[in-house]
Design an enzyme around this catalytic site. Structure first.
Site, PDB file in Angstrom:
ATOM      1  N   GLY A 103       0.749  -1.143  -0.060  1.00 23.57           N
ATOM      2  CA  GLY A 103      -0.082  -0.011   0.095  1.00 23.57           C
ATOM      3  C   GLY A 103       0.843   1.156   0.035  1.00 23.57           C
ATOM      4  O   GLY A 103       1.890   1.232  -0.315  1.00 23.57           O
ATOM      5  N   SER A 104       0.262   2.171   0.497  1.00 23.18           N
ATOM      6  CA  SER A 104       0.955   3.729   0.508  1.00 23.18           C
ATOM      7  C   SER A 104       2.314   3.787   1.220  1.00 23.18           C
ATOM      8  O   SER A 104       3.001   4.637   0.912  1.00 23.18           O
ATOM      9  CB  SER A 104      -0.120   4.905   0.862  1.00 23.18           C
ATOM     10  OG  SER A 104      -1.267   4.680   0.097  1.00 23.18           O
ATOM     11  N   VAL A 105       2.693   2.747   2.065  1.00 21.62           N
ATOM     12  CA  VAL A 105       3.844   2.855   2.746  1.00 21.62           C
ATOM     13  C   VAL A 105       4.890   2.903   1.658  1.00 21.62           C
ATOM     14  O   VAL A 105       6.163   3.516   1.774  1.00 21.62           O
ATOM     15  CB  VAL A 105       4.092   2.030   3.800  1.00 21.62           C
ATOM     16  CG1 VAL A 105       5.412   2.072   4.402  1.00 21.62           C
ATOM     17  CG2 VAL A 105       2.955   1.971   5.055  1.00 21.62           C
TER      18      VAL A 105
END
Lengths: 145, 731
Positions: free
Chosen positions: B323-325
């Protein structure tokens, strides 16, 4: 020993056996030296003693060897027994240490502290200071001493 | 004469015959002797040795596993195992033997059954410690059962902290060898070398003391000192457990804390886990209920699967969509390659079209024009998709490889699995777009935190490791595991920029829930769609943090796989526990807080001690501290105060002072603060006669936790700590 004239002897032989002399000169008998019975007996006793002595010596050595080995075996048995006790005590020690570790686990400490109404110090309670020099400690002596 | 001659002749002939017979006999004896002593010597010697010599293996003491401060995580001790010789057991002694069952940890029925089996040797019951062993020995000696029961020396592995760091340490099997985790990985060091006692025994099996004996001493195993810090591990597991329980996580929860400058793992936790003292038990209640209801092969398979799930270290063995990490990596690569500049701006209308696909932003209205820093703060998908497009497939995949995301990290734990990514050759614009914001590929948590550490520590990709040293039984160092930098992936300048962006995410962006007063914390939220989810709606909430951002020391990554809550977002679910973890471990690691003026004002104040003082003096002391006093009673001196002295209350909090004993302490009911904003909670607390301590993110946040449960009766003036978090609906 003297012998008769042979001519007489021959003449006598054809007719009759010559008469034996009355005196007989014996040949010298070789003198055989013999030990006395006592001395023989003594020598036999010495030999027997020597044999017995050697036998006793070896038996003694064997008995001593045996005795030493028995002592070593006894000591070894004691060492083994002590080793077993050490093993058992070591095992006990580890078990108790682990129980102690469990009691002092962070979870237990936190729960106990909360039950006593304690709480973690907040940021406001912690003061940070910068030391210009290294840490040192002074021990103040009591004047009364 | 003739008679004499014939007698002599007869004598000779008889002698000759006798001599011949004796010669034949001796020849035969000689031949047999020759055969036994020369021809068959070796074989007979071997047979004699086999018969007379007993070879007993002496088990070596297994080495310990320590944390970085030499606290014991695993150790061994000698224990005893009861063994029975069923073939020797007499019928009349079976009941006596069954009487041992409670002592040795088995049932009388099982013991009786074993005694009746037609076998010569059987181990029964549990491994016994020395105290119980003595009792068993006494019972055996008293009942004259030594002919058929014995106690065999063996060893047992102890894990004093139960579940703590269990998926990392692993456990040992019945033969003492490691089966999982570090116990397996370092088994060669830990096991040591078994010794032997070769001794002569007589026909009854007793030792012959004066005969042959040779002892080969056992060599104790070496011990492993790890980089794990027991306290940090405890803090991580505490908050991970809370997050998993509060959010109804269905699959797994993982959390890793890494030293960004060495690659050393300070803490690694994955749930569900197990107690290595009893590794074969099923610990998840629901799973146990399911397996208990099955029978036969289905039951065996279900148990095996359940055990595998709890034993597996999900930080290294299971992949997930980051995801956005992952935007940390995309941004780092683009800045390093000058594909973008720090001054570039990105327009987000709420979606972006790539080829024939339209990919939406989590903010359907769009973020409008934003800088790179704002793109990070907003976690804007279209912005990072366009950054990925500017980077291009080749450079993107090169950096993906350089950050170690395509290969195993090589961490010293068994069962590490590798990532599943699109190959460069098969990556089109759509695949590049989705990978740019952390979707449509999967990596392990250890790969991601290693890459994030490289992005913030000046650009160096370190080899992650758990073992720090191997030491022998005397404490001498056998082997040292030094920090190993594999390569420099990005420059120090790029790394510094990334730290700044991450700091802004926490201070002003979607990562506010991880904010910790006094510390510069940076982070990135992540909420990914789980492609393998059965329902198709599964999400993985995650948060990656670094601290302090001006000189990074540690990185933290937490993920919750399929939380069953309405808003399964990383910032909402993982931000607060990560913030709490940092709040506890940063001071422990020696990082001192530096408060801004605003933060200093909000710090809690210690309630002064005014007991025994006059009312006027007490009011002055309380006022000087920035607090308010409320007087109850007609007396002149303070007899009681609430809160007690030393309690922490917020600025302008109220101290209730009682001036006579006739006045009973007033009781109030704690209200329910959940879902309230900060100002609403403040007002309610004041109206209820309570003091409120605010924790967590304050702005635009709502209360989700309170230290005293609602409807509890407490004294007026009691301090209630209410935790707030921002509902971050960002992916």
């Amino acid at each position: 020993m003297r012998y008769q004239n042979t001519s007489n002897a021959v003449a006598t032989a054809t007719t009759a056996a010559p008469a034996r002399r009355a005196t007989v000169t014996r040949l010298p008998v070789k003198r055989v030296r013999t030990r006395s019975k006592a001395r023989t007996k003594s020598r036999v006793n010495t030999k027997v003693l020597a044999v017995v002595g050697v036998f006793v010596f070896f038996v003694g050595m064997w008995a001593f060897n045996l005795g030493t080995r028995v002592s070593i075996a006894e000591v070894k048995a004691q060492i083994t027994e002590c080793d077993k006790q050490i093993e058992s005590l070591d095992s006990n020690k580890v078990t108790l240490e682990m129980q102690l570790e469990s009691l002092y686990s962070f979870e237990n400490i936190e729960e106990k502290a909360k039950s006593f109404g304690m709480m973690k110090s907040t940021d406001a309670q912690v003061k940070y200071i910068n030391l210009r020099s290294k840490d040192k400690a002074e021990i103040v002596k009591d004047d009364k001493e | 004469m003739k008679k004499a001659k014939s007698a002599v002749k007869m004598l000779w002939s008889r002698s000759l015959i006798t001599f011949t017979i004796m010669l034949v006999i001796f020849a035969y004896v000689f031949f047999v002797l020759f055969q036994h002593t020369i021809i068959n010597a070796d074989q007979l010697r071997q047979q004699a040795e086999n018969q007379q010599l007993s070879d007993v293996e002496v088990q070596a003491k297994r080495g310990n596993i320590y944390d970085c401060k030499m606290n014991v995580l695993a150790t061994s001790a000698t224990v005893w195992q009861t063994v029975i010789r069923p073939s020797a057991v007499q019928e009349e002694d079976i009941n006596l033997i069954a009487g041992l069952s409670s002592l040795i940890g088995t049932t009388a029925e099982k013991l009786t059954e074993t005694c009746k089996e037609k076998i010569s040797y059987a181990r029964v019951g549990k491994k016994l410690e020395s105290e119980t062993t003595e009792k068993v020995r006494e019972y055996i000696d008293k009942n004259k059962l030594t002919y058929c029961i014995d106690l065999e020396e063996t060893s047992k592995r102890y894990y004093p902290n139960d579940n703590l760091v269990s998926t990392v340490i692993g456990f040992t099997g019945t033969d003492g060898d490691g089966l999982e985790g570090l116990e397996y990985e370092y088994n060669d060091y830990l096991a040591g070398e078994n010794g032997r006692i070769v001794a002569a025994r007589d026909s009854t099996g007793g030792e012959m003391p004066f005969a042959y004996e040779k002892i080969v001493d056992a060599k104790a195993g070496d011990s492993v000192v790890t980089t794990i810090d027991e306290y940090i591990q405890y803090v991580v597991e505490k908050y991970l457990n809370q997050a998993v329980e509060q959010n109804g996580v269905k699959e797994r929860g993982c959390c890793i804390v890494m030293d960004v400058n060495t690659g050393g793992i300070l803490a690694m936790a994955s749930k569900p886990d197990f107690n290595p003292n009893e590794p074969f038990a099923i610990y998840d209640a629901e799973t146990k209920k399911k397996t208990d209801s099955l029978t036969g092969d289905a039951k065996s398979n279900a148990i095996a699967e359940a055990r595998s799930k709890q034993w597996r270290n999900k930080c290294v063995s299971d992949t997930y969509e980051p995801g956005s990490v992952f935007k940390i990596i995309t941004g780092s690569a683009a800045i390093e390659e000058n594909a973008i500049s720090l001054k570039d701006s990105y327009y987000c209308p709420g979606y972006i079209t790539i080829a024939d696909r339209t990919i939406h932003c989590h903010n359907s209205d769009g973020h409008g024009t934003q800088s790179l820093a704002e793109a990070y703060m907003n976690s804007c998908n279209p912005a990072f998709i366009s950054i990925g497009q500017k980077l291009g497939v080749t450079r993107f995949t090169n950096y993906r490889k350089a950050f170690g995301l395509e290969n195993l990290t090589g961490i010293d734990l068994p069962g590490e699995t590798t990532s599943i990514v699109h190959e460069a050759s098969s990556m089109g614009a759509v695949e590049l777009a989705s990978e740019s914001f952390g979707q449509s590929f999967s990596i392990t948590p250890i790969q991601l935190i290693t890459a994030v550490s490289a992005a913030v520590n000046g650009g160096y990709l370190y080899q992650p490791h758990i073992a720090k040293q191997i030491i022998d039984a005397n404490g001498n160092i056998v082997k040292n595991f030094e920090a190993q930098a594999k390569r420099q992936v990005i420059s120090a300048e790029t790394s510094k920029n990334i730290c700044e962006f991450l700091n802004k995410v926490v201070s002003d962006g979607t990562g506010k829930n991880a904010y910790v007063a006094g510390f510069r914390v940076g982070g990135k939220t992540g909420t990914s769609e789980k492609l393998s989810s059965e329902s198709g709606e599964g999400r993985i909430a995650s948060f990656g943090a670094v601290a302090p951002t001006d000189a990074p020391q540690i990185a933290v990554l937490m993920l919750l796989d399929e939380p069953s809550v309405a808003n399964p977002y990383g910032g909402t679910l993982c931000g607060p526990p990560v913030g709490k973890i940092l709040e506890e471990i940063l001071p422990y690691l020696g990082v001192s807080p530096e408060y801004t003026a605003e933060e200093a004002e909000k710090l809690a104040i210690e309630t002064p001690d005014v007991s025994g003082k006059s009312v006027s003096d007490a009011e002055k002391i309380i006022g000087d501290k920035g607090l308010k006093a409320a007087v109850i009673g007609e007396g002149e001196k303070v007899v009681k105060q609430v809160p007690q002295s030393g309690a922490q209350i917020p600025h302008e909090g109220k101290v209730i002072i009682y001036t006579d004993n006739s006045t009973e302490s007033e009781k109030v009911t704690v209200p329910d603060f959940s879902g309230m904003t900060v100002s609403e909670a403040n007002e309610l607390a004041v109206n209820s006669g309570l003091n409120i301590m605010l924790a967590g993110a304050m702005d635009s946040s709502t209360a989700y936790n309170q230290s005293v449960a609602k409807e509890t009766e407490v004294e007026r003036g009691t301090v209630i700590t209410v935790s707030f978090r921002e509902n971050v609906t960002v992916e």
